[in-house]
Design an enzyme around this catalytic site. Structure first.
Site, PDB file in Angstrom:
ATOM      1  CD  GLU A 133       7.361 -36.152 -19.621  1.00  0.00           C
ATOM      2  OE1 GLU A 133       6.283 -36.503 -19.090  1.00  0.00           O
ATOM      3  OE2 GLU A 133       8.284 -35.625 -18.967  1.00  0.00           O
TER       4      GLU A 133
ATOM      5  CB  CYS B  11      10.983 -38.002 -14.048  1.00  0.00           C
ATOM      6  SG  CYS B  11      10.024 -39.260 -14.934  1.00  0.00           S
TER       7      CYS B  11
ATOM      8  CG  HIS C   4       5.205 -39.602 -15.764  1.00  0.00           C
ATOM      9  ND1 HIS C   4       6.424 -39.232 -15.258  1.00  0.00           N
ATOM     10  CD2 HIS C   4       4.533 -40.184 -14.733  1.00  0.00           C
ATOM     11  CE1 HIS C   4       6.502 -39.567 -13.979  1.00  0.00           C
ATOM     12  NE2 HIS C   4       5.364 -40.152 -13.643  1.00  0.00           N
TER      13      HIS C   4
ATOM     14  CB  CYS D  66       9.845 -38.995 -18.988  1.00  0.00           C
ATOM     15  SG  CYS D  66       8.236 -39.318 -18.215  1.00  0.00           S
TER      16      CYS D  66
END
Length: 160
Positions: free
Chosen positions: A63, A91, A61, A94
Site C-alpha cells: 500500500e 495494517c 508494504h 498503511c
C-alpha cells in the site's frame, strides 16, 4: 439463467486482478505476496508490491509503495478521488498512510486476522478522531487473494 454482476463488482474485480498480479511479483522475489494499486478516473496511477525485505525498509508494504508511486505521478502527497486496491486487509501503518494521503476508498481482498485494522482486529477505519474518513469494500476476490498467501507460506514452511 445467467447470474449478472453489478458494475461495481466487475470494476472491483478487474482492478483486484491487477493487484493480484503485483502480489505474484512480490512472491516471485520471496516477499510476502501482497499487491496494491491506486486508481483514479479509471486509470492506475500507482502500483506497489511488498518489498520490505529486499529494500531493508519496514515501511515498504504494498500500500505504501503504491501510494508513493501515485503521489509521484500526481506530484502531490494528497490523492483525493482515488481508490486503493490491495489484496489483503491493511495494517495500522498503511491505514494511516491512506488517511494522510486522503484516499477516498479502500477495496481489499482477504482479511488479515492478526494485524488487519479494518474489520479483523480493530475497526480503526471507523474511528471518529481522524481528520479524513474513507469508505471501504471488503472481500473482492478474497479466495484468490487468500490462496496466494496460503500457498506462499505453505511453500516457505516446506523449505521451497
Amino acid at each position: 439463467m445467467a447470474v449478472e454482476l453489478d458494475t461495481d463488482t466487475i470494476i472491483h474485480e478487474r482492478w483486484m486482478r491487477e493487484a493480484l498480479t503485483l502480489a505474484e511479483q512480490a512472491g516471485a522475489v520471496d516477499e510476502v505476496p501482497v499487491g496494491a494499486i491506486v486508481v483514479q478516473d479509471g486509470e492506475i496511477i500507482g502500483r506497489g508490491f511488498n518489498q520490505p525485505i529486499r529494500t531493508c525498509d519496514a515501511t515498504a508494504h504494498a500500500e505504501i509503495v503504491a501510494i508513493r508511486d501515485a503521489s509521484q505521478f500526481r506530484n502531490n502527497y494528497r490523492l483525493p478521488g482515488t481508490t486503493l486496491y490491495v489484496t489483503i486487509e491493511p495494517c495500522t501503518m498503511c491505514l494511516g498512510a491512506m488517511i494522510h494521503a486522503r484516499i477516498e476508498r479502500l477495496v481489499f481482498g482477504a482479511t488479515e486476522p492478526r494485524a488487519g485494522v479494518i474489520v479483523s482486529q480493530a475497526s480503526l477505519i471507523d474511528a471518529g478522531h481522524f481528520n479524513h474518513q474513507l469508505s471501504f469494500t471488503q472481500g473482492v476476490l478474497a479466495d484468490e487473494c487468500s490462496t496466494l498467501l496460503q500457498n506462499f507460506f505453505r511453500s516457505r514452511r516446506k523449505g521451497n
